[in-house]
Design a protein around this motif. Structure first.
Motif, PDB file in Angstrom:
ATOM      1  N   GLY A 259     -13.677  -9.077   9.453  1.00  7.91           N
ATOM      2  CA  GLY A 259     -12.684  -8.077   9.069  1.00  7.91           C
ATOM      3  C   GLY A 259     -11.313  -8.682   8.851  1.00  7.91           C
ATOM      4  O   GLY A 259     -10.618  -8.350   7.878  1.00  7.91           O
ATOM      5  N   TYR A 260     -10.917  -9.582   9.735  1.00  4.20           N
ATOM      6  CA  TYR A 260      -9.614 -10.216   9.570  1.00  4.20           C
ATOM      7  C   TYR A 260      -9.581 -11.085   8.326  1.00  4.20           C
ATOM      8  O   TYR A 260      -8.574 -11.132   7.617  1.00  4.20           O
ATOM      9  CB  TYR A 260      -9.293 -11.058  10.801  1.00  4.20           C
ATOM     10  CG  TYR A 260      -7.886 -11.636  10.771  1.00  4.20           C
ATOM     11  CD1 TYR A 260      -6.776 -10.817  10.942  1.00  4.20           C
ATOM     12  CD2 TYR A 260      -7.682 -12.995  10.563  1.00  4.20           C
ATOM     13  CE1 TYR A 260      -5.490 -11.335  10.914  1.00  4.20           C
ATOM     14  CE2 TYR A 260      -6.400 -13.524  10.530  1.00  4.20           C
ATOM     15  CZ  TYR A 260      -5.301 -12.695  10.704  1.00  4.20           C
ATOM     16  OH  TYR A 260      -4.043 -13.216  10.658  1.00  4.20           O
ATOM     17  N   GLY A 261     -10.675 -11.764   8.047  1.00  2.90           N
ATOM     18  CA  GLY A 261     -10.736 -12.560   6.828  1.00  2.90           C
ATOM     19  C   GLY A 261     -10.606 -11.701   5.580  1.00  2.90           C
ATOM     20  O   GLY A 261      -9.924 -12.075   4.614  1.00  2.90           O
ATOM     21  N   VAL A 262     -11.258 -10.547   5.601  1.00  2.00           N
ATOM     22  CA  VAL A 262     -11.141  -9.638   4.456  1.00  2.00           C
ATOM     23  C   VAL A 262      -9.700  -9.182   4.280  1.00  2.00           C
ATOM     24  O   VAL A 262      -9.173  -9.125   3.163  1.00  2.00           O
ATOM     25  CB  VAL A 262     -12.089  -8.433   4.655  1.00  2.00           C
ATOM     26  CG1 VAL A 262     -11.811  -7.352   3.618  1.00  2.00           C
ATOM     27  CG2 VAL A 262     -13.534  -8.886   4.565  1.00  2.00           C
ATOM     28  N   VAL A 263      -9.023  -8.869   5.415  1.00  2.00           N
ATOM     29  CA  VAL A 263      -7.617  -8.448   5.330  1.00  2.00           C
ATOM     30  C   VAL A 263      -6.768  -9.571   4.751  1.00  2.00           C
ATOM     31  O   VAL A 263      -5.915  -9.347   3.871  1.00  2.00           O
ATOM     32  CB  VAL A 263      -7.108  -8.028   6.723  1.00  2.00           C
ATOM     33  CG1 VAL A 263      -5.600  -7.805   6.692  1.00  2.00           C
ATOM     34  CG2 VAL A 263      -7.801  -6.751   7.174  1.00  2.00           C
ATOM     35  N   LEU A 264      -6.980 -10.806   5.200  1.00  2.00           N
ATOM     36  CA  LEU A 264      -6.196 -11.937   4.681  1.00  2.00           C
ATOM     37  C   LEU A 264      -6.433 -12.137   3.196  1.00  2.00           C
ATOM     38  O   LEU A 264      -5.489 -12.332   2.420  1.00  2.00           O
ATOM     39  CB  LEU A 264      -6.554 -13.205   5.445  1.00  2.00           C
ATOM     40  CG  LEU A 264      -5.894 -13.420   6.808  1.00  2.00           C
ATOM     41  CD1 LEU A 264      -6.246 -14.791   7.327  1.00  2.00           C
ATOM     42  CD2 LEU A 264      -4.387 -13.270   6.717  1.00  2.00           C
ATOM     43  N   LEU A 265      -7.701 -12.110   2.790  1.00  2.00           N
ATOM     44  CA  LEU A 265      -8.000 -12.320   1.373  1.00  2.00           C
ATOM     45  C   LEU A 265      -7.423 -11.190   0.525  1.00  2.00           C
ATOM     46  O   LEU A 265      -6.897 -11.429  -0.572  1.00  2.00           O
ATOM     47  CB  LEU A 265      -9.507 -12.429   1.172  1.00  2.00           C
ATOM     48  CG  LEU A 265     -10.157 -13.670   1.792  1.00  2.00           C
ATOM     49  CD1 LEU A 265     -11.659 -13.633   1.585  1.00  2.00           C
ATOM     50  CD2 LEU A 265      -9.567 -14.935   1.183  1.00  2.00           C
ATOM     51  N   ALA A 266      -7.528  -9.963   1.019  1.00  2.00           N
ATOM     52  CA  ALA A 266      -6.956  -8.845   0.271  1.00  2.00           C
ATOM     53  C   ALA A 266      -5.440  -8.982   0.180  1.00  2.00           C
ATOM     54  O   ALA A 266      -4.840  -8.735  -0.881  1.00  2.00           O
ATOM     55  CB  ALA A 266      -7.337  -7.527   0.942  1.00  2.00           C
ATOM     56  N   ALA A 267      -4.804  -9.394   1.287  1.00  2.00           N
ATOM     57  CA  ALA A 267      -3.353  -9.581   1.265  1.00  2.00           C
ATOM     58  C   ALA A 267      -2.970 -10.707   0.313  1.00  2.00           C
ATOM     59  O   ALA A 267      -1.971 -10.616  -0.416  1.00  2.00           O
ATOM     60  CB  ALA A 267      -2.846  -9.883   2.672  1.00  2.00           C
ATOM     61  N   ALA A 268      -3.747 -11.773   0.287  1.00  2.00           N
ATOM     62  CA  ALA A 268      -3.448 -12.880  -0.622  1.00  2.00           C
ATOM     63  C   ALA A 268      -3.592 -12.444  -2.075  1.00  2.00           C
ATOM     64  O   ALA A 268      -2.742 -12.737  -2.927  1.00  2.00           O
ATOM     65  CB  ALA A 268      -4.363 -14.062  -0.316  1.00  2.00           C
ATOM     66  N   ALA A 269      -4.687 -11.715  -2.363  1.00  2.00           N
ATOM     67  CA  ALA A 269      -4.898 -11.263  -3.734  1.00  2.00           C
ATOM     68  C   ALA A 269      -3.811 -10.280  -4.165  1.00  2.00           C
ATOM     69  O   ALA A 269      -3.268 -10.363  -5.273  1.00  2.00           O
ATOM     70  CB  ALA A 269      -6.288 -10.631  -3.863  1.00  2.00           C
ATOM     71  N   ASP A 270      -3.499  -9.346  -3.269  1.00  2.00           N
ATOM     72  CA  ASP A 270      -2.472  -8.366  -3.613  1.00  2.00           C
ATOM     73  C   ASP A 270      -1.111  -9.038  -3.764  1.00  2.00           C
ATOM     74  O   ASP A 270      -0.334  -8.713  -4.665  1.00  2.00           O
ATOM     75  CB  ASP A 270      -2.419  -7.287  -2.535  1.00  2.00           C
ATOM     76  CG  ASP A 270      -1.431  -6.189  -2.882  1.00  2.00           C
ATOM     77  OD1 ASP A 270      -1.625  -5.527  -3.923  1.00  2.00           O
ATOM     78  OD2 ASP A 270      -0.454  -6.016  -2.125  1.00  2.00           O
ATOM     79  N   GLY A 271      -0.789  -9.985  -2.872  1.00  2.00           N
ATOM     80  CA  GLY A 271       0.479 -10.699  -2.993  1.00  2.00           C
ATOM     81  C   GLY A 271       0.568 -11.490  -4.278  1.00  2.00           C
ATOM     82  O   GLY A 271       1.617 -11.530  -4.930  1.00  2.00           O
ATOM     83  N   ALA A 272      -0.549 -12.126  -4.668  1.00  2.00           N
ATOM     84  CA  ALA A 272      -0.550 -12.872  -5.923  1.00  2.00           C
ATOM     85  C   ALA A 272      -0.335 -11.935  -7.106  1.00  2.00           C
ATOM     86  O   ALA A 272       0.393 -12.256  -8.060  1.00  2.00           O
ATOM     87  CB  ALA A 272      -1.852 -13.647  -6.062  1.00  2.00           C
ATOM     88  N   ARG A 273      -0.968 -10.785  -7.049  1.00  2.00           N
ATOM     89  CA  ARG A 273      -0.802  -9.819  -8.147  1.00  2.00           C
ATOM     90  C   ARG A 273       0.634  -9.337  -8.244  1.00  2.00           C
ATOM     91  O   ARG A 273       1.214  -9.276  -9.329  1.00  2.00           O
ATOM     92  CB  ARG A 273      -1.745  -8.628  -7.920  1.00  2.00           C
ATOM     93  CG  ARG A 273      -1.656  -7.551  -8.986  1.00  2.00           C
ATOM     94  CD  ARG A 273      -2.551  -6.376  -8.633  1.00  2.00           C
ATOM     95  NE  ARG A 273      -2.089  -5.686  -7.450  1.00  2.00           N
ATOM     96  CZ  ARG A 273      -1.121  -4.781  -7.450  1.00  2.00           C
ATOM     97  NH1 ARG A 273      -0.482  -4.469  -8.573  1.00  2.00           N
ATOM     98  NH2 ARG A 273      -0.761  -4.191  -6.320  1.00  2.00           N
ATOM     99  N   ARG A 274       1.218  -9.043  -7.100  1.00  2.00           N
ATOM    100  CA  ARG A 274       2.590  -8.547  -7.122  1.00  2.00           C
ATOM    101  C   ARG A 274       3.581  -9.645  -7.481  1.00  2.00           C
ATOM    102  O   ARG A 274       4.619  -9.387  -8.082  1.00  2.00           O
ATOM    103  CB  ARG A 274       2.947  -7.958  -5.752  1.00  2.00           C
ATOM    104  CG  ARG A 274       2.173  -6.695  -5.403  1.00  2.00           C
ATOM    105  CD  ARG A 274       2.498  -6.237  -3.997  1.00  2.00           C
ATOM    106  NE  ARG A 274       1.771  -5.038  -3.627  1.00  2.00           N
ATOM    107  CZ  ARG A 274       2.204  -3.792  -3.818  1.00  2.00           C
ATOM    108  NH1 ARG A 274       3.377  -3.605  -4.405  1.00  2.00           N
ATOM    109  NH2 ARG A 274       1.473  -2.747  -3.462  1.00  2.00           N
ATOM    110  N   GLY A 275       3.278 -10.856  -7.078  1.00  2.00           N
ATOM    111  CA  GLY A 275       4.229 -11.935  -7.328  1.00  2.00           C
ATOM    112  C   GLY A 275       4.117 -12.571  -8.687  1.00  2.00           C
ATOM    113  O   GLY A 275       4.922 -13.448  -9.023  1.00  2.00           O
TER     114      GLY A 275
END
Length: 741
Positions: A300-316
């Motif tokens: 679950g934590y890995g999924v949260v990290l990957l989702a945060a990384a993907a979302d951050g990349a999209r926003r940035g």
């Protein structure tokens, strides 16, 4: 007198438009003073801010301006407000323009357009074609001061006039047919008259305004943004250009488990989610234990990290950061460096988990050690045969801990535990309970046969002497308790196991002295119960004689002589106690066992007297003398007038017995014989007929017992009699048998 297009009323009243007041971000650079108007050939961009306010209710596309709603410039506008015309030396419109740089959004939502490159061809696709037959003069030559844009000949459009003199239909240039351009222009017919000087006066429908340098051209608006306004931090009213490295940096920052990508973008909700996930993970993971974090939590934590990384990349990807250029250049390296945070955390947690597992393993080994210690403690003082299985289990645990886990804390405690084990097992010896200590000490002495030498060390070397002492003391104690058998068992084991021990010599002395002391009453005749003492000494002598490894011949011989005396004493006592049958057996056995003994003859006389006394108690009133009396003796001739042999026993001043053979021609007296020959007398025939024997008897009273042995009719017949022998006489005694037949 028509209605003013600026009277269009939006839903919310727009603020008053002041074109002379610069907006945020429109300040001129610090290295040069602001000018009323940039030169036409300066390459500087012109900032066009959209009017603040609402859009008319009947507006078409959001970017289109209604034809009948042209914003009115302020009446006190100066010539500086006029848009300069493009330079005259601009390239023809047919020349292919270079691709302009994309417009950059400013904090106010306007677009800063780049200046045309030097020597570029015609205007950009969104610029108006050159005015006045392709001339590119300045706007001042085409539009009077104070006009907002050039007016065409018809005054019907906001864009440039086409070749026919009519107004273009959009914000872009007119096409070759003279009709309206297909850009973002107004609807057919234009917006009405231009604002330039012309037929309509300064703000009437006159000539179209000249294009400002670097702008879209006369009568046109800048191109629309390619996407909706950006929403990243520091962004303006629209998205910036695509920045893949920035997107990667933001994504990597979010992978640092700290949500720093969101922090950089000022997306505080996303950052809070990352912080909450990391805090939850830390709460679940710390302190580290042997089981680690559950797999579901990690996934679950890995999924949260990957989702945060993907979302951050999209926003940035297209976000404009508020940090300076130098700081932005450090974002990606910093993101890469910060990846060490989760990696280092994973390594540190793995190390802590390994330590926790090692600690748990060590604790399990210590628990096994404690269990073995408890077994040893619980069995302390218990009889060894009942505790042996538990002792063996504990010893096996110690050995396995020491050999299988030599570096563990439990293994390091094994030597101390073995010392405790030895102390506990040997406690009976310490308490001087020697008989109880024999088996435990034997067990400890045999440890080298069952326990590894590296584990045991020299702990089993010191048990020979304690075991020998315990065997000796145990045997001695049993002897004192008159438990001869267990005592001799201990002594036998002592001599067999430790033949050179000093306790073997001590045992010889102890056992020999004990046997001599036991036989002493028999030797001196002081035993109150010679019969019982004789049997005890006889048994003890047999046991002592059976001991292996000892030199006890002296005490054994002394005991044998004492036993001989004891047997004779026993027979005489039995005779005196009128136990005649027992006395007969004792004296007969004595005569048999000791035929060469000086007391054998006396024993035989006592046995004869006892046999006579068993039939005639008066014969047992006095024990037969051990010596033959002197003086004269009177002969007594004894004849057998019976058909069977006869044994005659006598006792008096002398004791003895004789046996007369059978008289073959003799018959029994009484019955038929008496009827046939009433005058017949025993031994009445010729004397030579009868077997006879002569006894030489001193004077005195004698008791006789004749005992027949032979035919069934007379076998076992006994007859006792009494006679007094006086000096000077010769006596005869006829032995015969009477019968009813």
């Amino acid at each position: 007198m028509g209605e003013d297009p600026n009277d269009a009323r939006p839903e919310h009243a727009p603020p008053k438009l002041d074109l002379n007041k610069p907006g945020p971000g429109d300040e001129p650079p610090a290295d040069r003073p602001p000018a009323d108007r940039p030169p036409a050939d300066s390459g500087e961009t012109v900032m066009i801010r959209p009017a603040r306010g609402g859009t008319p209710r009947d507006a078409t596309p959001a970017d289109a301006v209604p034809a009948d709603a042209v914003p009115a410039p302020p009446r006190d506008a100066t010539p500086a407000d006029a848009v300069p015309a493009p330079p005259r030396d601009a390239a023809p419109a047919e020349a292919a323009p270079q691709d302009p740089a994309p417009p950059q959004a400013t904090p106010t939502g306007s677009f800063r357009l780049p200046a045309p490159a030097p020597g570029a061809g015609g205007p950009a696709p969104w610029e108006a074609p050159p005015q006045n037959g392709g001339s590119t003069g300045t706007a001042a030559s085409a539009a009077p001061a104070g006009s907002f844009g050039p007016a065409d000949s018809s005054g019907s459009g906001f864009g440039p006039a086409d070749s026919s003199g009519t107004s273009g239909s959009g914000f872009g240039p007119a096409d070759s047919s003279g009709t309206s351009g297909s850009g973002f222009g107004p609807p057919p017919g234009g917006f009405g008259g231009g604002f330039g000087a012309g037929a309509g006066g300064p703000y009437g429908h006159g000539q179209a305004p000249a294009a400002a340098p670097g702008w879209a051209g006369a009568g046109t608006l800048p191109p629309p943004p390619s996407a909706p306004p950006g929403f990243g931090p520091g962004g303006g009213g629209g998205r910036g250009e695509s920045r893949p490295l920035q997107a990667v940096a933001v994504g990597l920052l979010n992978l640092s488990c700290l949500g720093l990508g969101y922090v950089l973008l000022r997306q505080w909700i996303g950052a809070a989610v990352c912080w909450a996930a990391t805090a939850a993970l830390l709460l679940l993971a710390l302190p580290a234990d042997a089981d680690g974090v559950p797999l579901g939590v990690l996934v679950g934590y890995g999924v949260v990290l990957l989702a945060a990384a993907a979302d951050g990349a999209r926003r940035g990807l297209r976000a404009t950061l508020s940090a300076g250029a130098a700081a932005r250049r450090l974002v990606l390296p910093l993101a890469l460096v910060l990846l060490a945070v989760p990696a280092g955390g994973a390594v540190a947690y793995g190390s802590a988990r390994d330590e926790a597992r090692e600690e748990a393993f060590q604790q399990s080994l210590l628990a096994r050690l404690a269990t073995a210690d408890a077994l040893v403690k619980a069995r302390e003082g218990v009889r060894f045969d009942l505790a042996e299985s538990d002792y063996t289990t504990a010893l096996d645990t110690y050995e396995k801990l020491a050999l299988d886990h030599p570096g563990s804390r439990a293994a390091k405690l094994v030597p101390e535990r073995l010392d405790t084990y030895v102390t506990s097992v040997s406690k009976p010896y310490t308490d001087k309970k020697y008989c109880e200590a024999v088996d435990p000490l034997k067990h400890l002495r045999e440890l080298p046969d069952t326990l590894d030498a590296k584990v045991l060390g020299d702990r089993a070397d010191g048990f020979d002497e304690p075991l020998a002492q315990s065997l000796y003391e145990c045997g001695a104690g049993e002897l004192r308790r008159e438990a001869t058998k267990p005592a001799h068992e201990a002594f036998t084991e002592l001599a067999t196991t430790f033949p050179e021990s000093v306790y073997v010599g001590q045992t010889e002395k102890l056992v020999g002295d004990g046997l001599r002391n036991a036989a002493a009453p028999l030797s001196d005749g002081s035993a109150p119960d010679p019969c019982g003492t004789t049997e005890e000494v006889r048994t003890q002598r047999s046991d002592v004689a059976a001991l292996k490894g000892y030199d006890l011949s002296g005490p054994v011989g002394d005991a044998a002589r004492a036993i001989q005396k004891g047997v004779f004493s026993c027979g005489t006592k039995q005779f005196r106690d009128e136990e005649y049958s027992d006395a007969v057996k004792t004296m007969d056995q004595y005569a048999k066992d000791y035929p060469k003994s000086p007391q054998t003859a006396h024993a035989r006389t006592i046995s004869i007297a006892a046999q006579i006394a068993d039939h005639e108690p008066a014969a047992g009133k006095k024990l037969p003398p051990s010596t033959v009396p002197g003086g004269s003796r009177m002969p007594m001739v004894v004849s057998n007038d019976g058909k069977d042999s006869v044994e005659l026993l006598y006792t008096g001043p002398v004791t003895g017995k004789i046996t007369l053979k059978a008289c073959g021609s003799c018959t029994n007296y009484g019955g038929i014989r008496e009827a046939v020959d009433p005058d017949a007398k025993p031994c009445g025939g010729s004397s030579s007929k009868y077997p006879k024997a002569t006894l030489q008897l001193p004077a005195g009273t004698y008791y006789f017992l004749q005992r027949r042995t032979g035919s069934l009719s007379s076998a076992g017949e006994t007859k006792d009699s009494k006679a007094v022998i006086e000096p000077g006489y010769t006596y005869t005694n006829c032995l015969y048998v009477t019968s009813q037949f």
